[in-house]
Write a protein that holds these residues in place. Structure first.
Motif, short mmCIF file in Angstrom:
data_model
loop_
_atom_site.label_atom_id
_atom_site.label_comp_id
_atom_site.label_asym_id
_atom_site.label_seq_id
_atom_site.Cartn_x
_atom_site.Cartn_y
_atom_site.Cartn_z
N THR A 121 0.83 -1.20 0.00
CA THR A 121 0.00 0.00 0.00
C THR A 121 0.87 1.26 0.00
OG1 THR A 121 -0.11 -0.05 2.41
CG2 THR A 121 -1.93 -1.08 1.21
N ARG A 122 2.17 1.09 0.27
CA ARG A 122 3.08 2.23 0.27
C ARG A 122 3.48 2.56 -1.16
NH1 ARG A 122 7.35 1.34 5.06
NH2 ARG A 122 7.98 3.44 4.42
N PRO A 123 3.78 3.82 -1.40
CA PRO A 123 4.19 4.18 -2.77
C PRO A 123 5.54 3.55 -3.11
CG PRO A 123 4.59 6.01 -1.25
CD PRO A 123 3.84 4.95 -0.48
N GLU A 124 5.77 3.41 -4.39
CA GLU A 124 7.07 2.88 -4.81
C GLU A 124 8.14 3.94 -4.56
OE1 GLU A 124 7.82 0.47 -8.47
OE2 GLU A 124 8.82 2.33 -9.06
N LEU A 128 14.86 3.00 -4.26
CA LEU A 128 14.94 1.56 -3.98
C LEU A 128 14.87 0.75 -5.27
CD1 LEU A 128 12.75 1.16 -0.77
CD2 LEU A 128 15.23 0.91 -0.96
N ARG A 129 13.97 1.14 -6.17
CA ARG A 129 13.86 0.42 -7.44
C ARG A 129 15.18 0.49 -8.19
NH1 ARG A 129 10.80 -2.34 -10.70
NH2 ARG A 129 8.80 -2.07 -9.70
N ARG A 134 16.01 -6.86 -8.09
CA ARG A 134 14.72 -7.49 -8.37
C ARG A 134 13.68 -6.85 -7.46
NH1 ARG A 134 12.14 -13.16 -7.18
NH2 ARG A 134 13.39 -13.17 -5.30
N VAL A 135 12.49 -6.57 -8.00
CA VAL A 135 11.36 -6.07 -7.23
C VAL A 135 10.21 -7.03 -7.48
CG1 VAL A 135 9.76 -4.16 -6.85
CG2 VAL A 135 12.14 -3.68 -7.49
N TYR A 136 9.58 -7.51 -6.41
CA TYR A 136 8.52 -8.49 -6.57
C TYR A 136 7.51 -8.37 -5.43
CZ TYR A 136 11.43 -10.97 -3.16
OH TYR A 136 12.16 -11.31 -2.04
N GLU A 137 6.35 -8.95 -5.66
CA GLU A 137 5.32 -8.98 -4.62
C GLU A 137 5.52 -10.24 -3.78
OE1 GLU A 137 0.76 -9.82 -4.80
OE2 GLU A 137 1.07 -7.67 -5.21
N GLY A 142 0.40 -13.63 5.69
CA GLY A 142 -0.89 -13.31 5.09
C GLY A 142 -1.03 -11.88 4.59
N GLN A 143 0.04 -11.09 4.65
CA GLN A 143 -0.02 -9.71 4.21
C GLN A 143 0.86 -9.52 2.98
OE1 GLN A 143 0.93 -8.44 8.38
NE2 GLN A 143 -0.59 -6.87 7.92
N LYS A 144 0.41 -8.67 2.06
CA LYS A 144 1.13 -8.45 0.80
C LYS A 144 2.15 -7.31 0.94
CE LYS A 144 -2.05 -10.50 -2.38
NZ LYS A 144 -1.44 -11.79 -2.32
N TYR A 145 3.32 -7.55 0.35
CA TYR A 145 4.42 -6.60 0.39
C TYR A 145 5.00 -6.41 -1.00
CZ TYR A 145 4.53 -7.33 5.43
OH TYR A 145 4.19 -7.39 6.75
N THR A 146 5.61 -5.25 -1.21
CA THR A 146 6.52 -5.06 -2.33
C THR A 146 7.90 -5.32 -1.75
OG1 THR A 146 5.09 -3.41 -3.34
CG2 THR A 146 7.40 -3.46 -4.07
#
Length: 155
Positions: A121-124, A128-129, A134-137, A142-146
């Motif tokens: 939910t945080r902006p990119e 960091l990119r 590599r950047v992945y989900e 149980g929680q989604k991260y970048t």
């Protein structure tokens, strides 16, 4: 200029650390968990101290100008070494300095890369990119991260 000091978590004022870790603004960026009480905080600190003594890991409390500001470290989570930075919102401006210091620890520990997990939910973060190989989900507890896999300088 802020004087940043890295200390054992056991050396932080526990009441101050508990207040920080229970703040809504800080909790928005952490794995969901119940608020800390004195006993659960002691258990959490004991667990992090154990991580700190593990091969390839380093976990420290952060003080800024003598005040408790949060914690950071390199810890082994989900089959990778993770770089973690948790700061009181009052100190978010020092996050990049702490991040760079922790990358230095990763180099000293001999890691070729570390992973930084941020809620998706945080902006990119462009910086960091750019740093990431590599950047992945990912899904953790149980929680989604970048997740940003970052090459460690000088490793």
């Amino acid at each position: 200029m802020n004087n940043i000091e890295y200390v054992s978590l056991q050396d932080l004022d526990k009441n101050e650390l508990q207040k920080i870790l229970n703040k809504g603004k800080v909790r928005e960026h952490l794995v969901s968990h119940d608020e800390f009480d004195q006993a659960s905080l002691e258990d959490w600190i004991a667990g992090k101290v154990k991580v700190d003594s593990s091969k390839g890991c380093k976990v420290k409390g952060i003080k800024v100008n003598g005040s408790v500001a949060g914690w950071c470290g390199i810890q082994f989570e989900d089959e990778a070494y993770e770089l973690a930075v948790v700061l009181d919102e009052e100190y978010w401006g020092i996050g990049i300095r702490v991040f760079k210091e922790a990358l230095g620890w990763a180099s000293e520990l001999g890691h070729s890369h570390v992973v930084l997990h941020l809620f998706n939910t945080r902006p990119e973060y462009r910086f960091l990119r750019k740093m990431a190989s590599r950047v992945y989900e990912s899904t953790i507890f149980g929680q989604k991260y970048t997740s940003y896999e970052i090459k460690v300088p000088y490793a």
